[in-house]
Design an enzyme around this catalytic site. Structure first.
Site, PDB file in Angstrom:
ATOM      1  N   ASP A  21       0.793  -1.241   0.000  1.00 19.32           N
ATOM      2  CA  ASP A  21       0.000   0.000   0.000  1.00 19.32           C
ATOM      3  C   ASP A  21       0.824   1.290   0.000  1.00 19.32           C
ATOM      4  O   ASP A  21       0.252   2.372   0.123  1.00 19.32           O
ATOM      5  CB  ASP A  21      -0.985   0.050   1.181  1.00 19.32           C
ATOM      6  CG  ASP A  21      -2.242  -0.760   0.895  1.00 19.32           C
ATOM      7  OD1 ASP A  21      -2.435  -1.140  -0.282  1.00 19.32           O
ATOM      8  OD2 ASP A  21      -3.014  -1.025   1.828  1.00 19.32           O
ATOM      9  N   LYS A  24       3.459   1.100  -4.873  1.00 20.25           N
ATOM     10  CA  LYS A  24       4.343   0.524  -5.895  1.00 20.25           C
ATOM     11  C   LYS A  24       3.646   0.399  -7.246  1.00 20.25           C
ATOM     12  O   LYS A  24       4.203   0.766  -8.283  1.00 20.25           O
ATOM     13  CB  LYS A  24       4.831  -0.872  -5.448  1.00 20.25           C
ATOM     14  CG  LYS A  24       5.628  -0.854  -4.164  1.00 20.25           C
ATOM     15  CD  LYS A  24       6.014  -2.248  -3.713  1.00 20.25           C
ATOM     16  CE  LYS A  24       4.841  -3.126  -3.308  1.00 20.25           C
ATOM     17  NZ  LYS A  24       4.111  -2.644  -2.106  1.00 20.25           N
ATOM     18  N   HIS A  84       4.021  -9.617  -0.447  1.00 25.53           N
ATOM     19  CA  HIS A  84       5.309  -9.820   0.200  1.00 25.53           C
ATOM     20  C   HIS A  84       5.892 -11.206  -0.105  1.00 25.53           C
ATOM     21  O   HIS A  84       7.084 -11.337  -0.376  1.00 25.53           O
ATOM     22  CB  HIS A  84       5.168  -9.628   1.709  1.00 25.53           C
ATOM     23  CG  HIS A  84       6.457  -9.801   2.436  1.00 25.53           C
ATOM     24  ND1 HIS A  84       7.537  -8.977   2.207  1.00 25.53           N
ATOM     25  CD2 HIS A  84       6.844 -10.709   3.343  1.00 25.53           C
ATOM     26  CE1 HIS A  84       8.545  -9.374   2.966  1.00 25.53           C
ATOM     27  NE2 HIS A  84       8.158 -10.426   3.666  1.00 25.53           N
TER      28      HIS A  84
HETATM   29  P1  GDP Z   1       1.144  -1.134  -3.504  1.00 19.15           P
HETATM   30  O1  GDP Z   1       0.488  -2.119  -2.595  1.00 19.15           O
HETATM   31  O2  GDP Z   1       2.469  -0.680  -2.934  1.00 19.15           O
HETATM   32  O3  GDP Z   1       1.251  -1.589  -4.913  1.00 19.15           O
HETATM   33  O4  GDP Z   1       0.229   0.217  -3.471  1.00 19.15           O
HETATM   34  P2  GDP Z   1      -0.866   0.720  -4.533  1.00 19.15           P
HETATM   35  O5  GDP Z   1      -0.203   1.284  -5.732  1.00 19.15           O
HETATM   36  O6  GDP Z   1      -1.883  -0.340  -4.726  1.00 19.15           O
HETATM   37  O7  GDP Z   1      -1.476   1.966  -3.712  1.00 19.15           O
HETATM   38  C1  GDP Z   1      -2.076   1.792  -2.437  1.00 19.15           C
HETATM   39  C2  GDP Z   1      -3.005   2.970  -2.138  1.00 19.15           C
HETATM   40  O8  GDP Z   1      -2.257   4.182  -2.031  1.00 19.15           O
HETATM   41  C3  GDP Z   1      -4.044   3.208  -3.222  1.00 19.15           C
HETATM   42  O9  GDP Z   1      -5.239   3.563  -2.613  1.00 19.15           O
HETATM   43  C4  GDP Z   1      -3.475   4.379  -4.004  1.00 19.15           C
HETATM   44  O10 GDP Z   1      -4.448   5.141  -4.636  1.00 19.15           O
HETATM   45  C5  GDP Z   1      -2.772   5.156  -2.912  1.00 19.15           C
HETATM   46  N1  GDP Z   1      -1.650   5.936  -3.469  1.00 19.15           N
HETATM   47  C6  GDP Z   1      -0.682   5.441  -4.279  1.00 19.15           C
HETATM   48  N2  GDP Z   1       0.177   6.418  -4.643  1.00 19.15           N
HETATM   49  C7  GDP Z   1      -0.265   7.549  -4.020  1.00 19.15           C
HETATM   50  C8  GDP Z   1       0.219   8.906  -4.007  1.00 19.15           C
HETATM   51  O11 GDP Z   1       1.217   9.257  -4.613  1.00 19.15           O
HETATM   52  N3  GDP Z   1      -0.487   9.796  -3.268  1.00 19.15           N
HETATM   53  C9  GDP Z   1      -1.599   9.452  -2.567  1.00 19.15           C
HETATM   54  N4  GDP Z   1      -2.202  10.394  -1.883  1.00 19.15           N
HETATM   55  N5  GDP Z   1      -2.068   8.185  -2.567  1.00 19.15           N
HETATM   56  C10 GDP Z   1      -1.417   7.245  -3.288  1.00 19.15           C
HETATM   57 MG    MG Z   2       0.806  -3.421  -5.779  1.00 17.98          MG
END
Ligand code: GDP
Ligand code: MG
Length: 389
Positions: A21, A24, A84
């Site tokens: 979250d 990425k 993970h």
């Molecule tokens: P991952 O699990 O690392 O792949 O994370 P995700 O790309 O699925 O993003 C997780 C959450 O964080 C989602 O609800 C996105 O919309 C939010 N999010 C991702 N990037 C940003 C950002 O740059 N700014 C904000 N405010 N929210 C973000």
């Molecule tokens: Mg992801």
């Protein structure tokens, strides 16, 4: 007809790492969007990355999504892994073959357990260069973000990455995806940092060809295709190869990368190989496609192994001689008997030497990395020091 792949720029494999979250997948999508707007690639939306097309089309869960893009100076294959467990599996086994990594840290949350674990994993598998994306910078307050940056630099230093000199770029994957010019520019700055900070790795182009099989699929009317990253050497359409594990000799009748046909694949490329006359069920993930007679598989080796501590997700109790876990070597998953020699036990957190006898032969060589897994979790990471008889 499909457009052929033309090798005009050096090719590198990179990927996003970091806590769930922290953004990425959003950042991966944003990178493709920004570059597509510059005219060097195709935009891959979030839901295409998060659910790899391969999964849908092949009915195989590979839990690794590849996207490709180009900067002014380089061609990249970029992996984004959903969970993970996928990091542990794909990084430690070398399936991800990262030449460098983008560590994504949410400026709102700072370092979380998987942030630290992925840095540890990266170090163990020989990823020598990390660039940090301090993501969600649109939503964080500046002072807090400064603190997070300090904390990340310290973490990297603690793992031997020279945290003071690692590029840390404040980005917002989400705002860049929405087209906000400020954050679009920040993605550009991140890519510049990757271009300049991650060096072109040495590729063993002169070595005999070797590719660990990641996946096997059938193309109706054409035959069996294996996919994976070329570990070393080169291969051309028409070359003879052997499939170790399947005991098959065959000929490469087609080569593709990201859906584009190519005449020659080389170390570092992610490719699909069409193999002549090989039945689908003869080849499996974990097999090795290699130049004929270039590798001799074996079962016994000595190794240096780090036994993960409980805090790193490892065991809470020691292991001793007779321990029989799974060894993830390249893309193979093989049971092995552990002999600790004079030493009675290895405790979580210890680095030990051991001799291992595998349940079946695989190509081994000094320096090869592997993971030790038990009940679906990683409990150790090691390196082959010698192949024994
Ligand atoms: P991952 O699990 O690392 O792949 O994370 P995700 O790309 O699925 O993003 C997780 C959450 O964080 C989602 O609800 C996105 O919309 C939010 N999010 C991702 N990037 C940003 C950002 O740059 N700014 C904000 N405010 N929210 C973000
Ligand atoms: Mg992801």
């Amino acid at each position: 007809p499909k457009t052929a792949y033309v090798r005009t720029k050096p090719h590198l494999n990179i990927g996003t790492m970091g806590h769930v979250d922290h953004g990425k997948t959003t950042l991966t999508a944003a990178i493709t969007k920004v570059l597509a707007e510059r005219g060097s690639g195709t935009f891959v939306p979030f839901d295409r990355i998060d659910r790899a097309p391969e999964e849908a089309a092949r009915g195989i869960t590979i839990n690794i999504s590849h996207v490709e893009y180009e900067t002014d100076t380089r061609h990249y294959a970029h992996v984004d892994m959903p969970g993970h467990a996928d990091y542990v599996k794909n990084m430690v086994t070398g399936a991800a073959q990262l030449d460098g990594a983008i560590l994504v840290v949410s400026a709102l949350d700072g370092i979380m357990p998987q942030t630290a674990e992925h840095v540890l994993l990266a170090r163990q598998v020989g990823v020598n260069h990390i660039v940090v994306a301090l993501n969600k910078a649109d939503a964080g307050d500046e002072e807090l973000t400064d603190l997070v940056e300090l904390e990340v630099r310290e973490l990297l230093t603690a793992h031997g990455y020279g945290g003071d000199s690692v590029p840390v770029v404040r980005v917002s994957g989400l705002r860049a995806l929405e087209g906000d010019p400020r954050w679009t520019e920040a993605i550009g700055a991140l890519l510049d940092a990757v271009d300049t900070y991650v060096p072109m790795p040495e590729r063993y182009l002169d070595a005999p060809f070797l590719l660990p099989v990641e996946n096997v699929l059938t193309i109706t009317g054409r035959g069996t295709v294996v996919t994976g990253a070329v570990e070393r050497g080169t291969v051309r359409v028409g070359d003879r190869v052997e499939v170790l594990g399947a005991a098959v000799d065959t000929v490469v009748t087609g080569l593709e990368t990201f859906g584009k046909p190519m005449d020659e694949a080389q170390a570092g490329d992610n490719v699909a190989l069409l193999l002549r006359g090989v039945p689908r069920d003869a080849v499996r993930r974990g097999h090795i496609v290699a130049a004929p007679d270039s590798v001799l598989p074996s079962r016994r080796f000595s190794a240096q192994v780090y036994v993960l501590s409980a805090r790193e997700g490892g065991r809470t109790t020691p292991v001793s001689t007779g321990y029989r876990p799974q060894f993830y070597i390249r893309t193979a998953d093989v049971v092995g008997d552990v002999d600790l020699g004079e030493r009675a036990v290895a405790r979580p957190g210890d680095t030990v030497t051991m001799t291992v006898e595998l349940g079946r032969e695989v190509p081994l060589e000094p320096g090869l990395g592997f993971a030790i897994r038990e009940g679906g979790r990683t409990v150790g990471a090691g390196t082959v020091t010698a192949v024994v008889g």
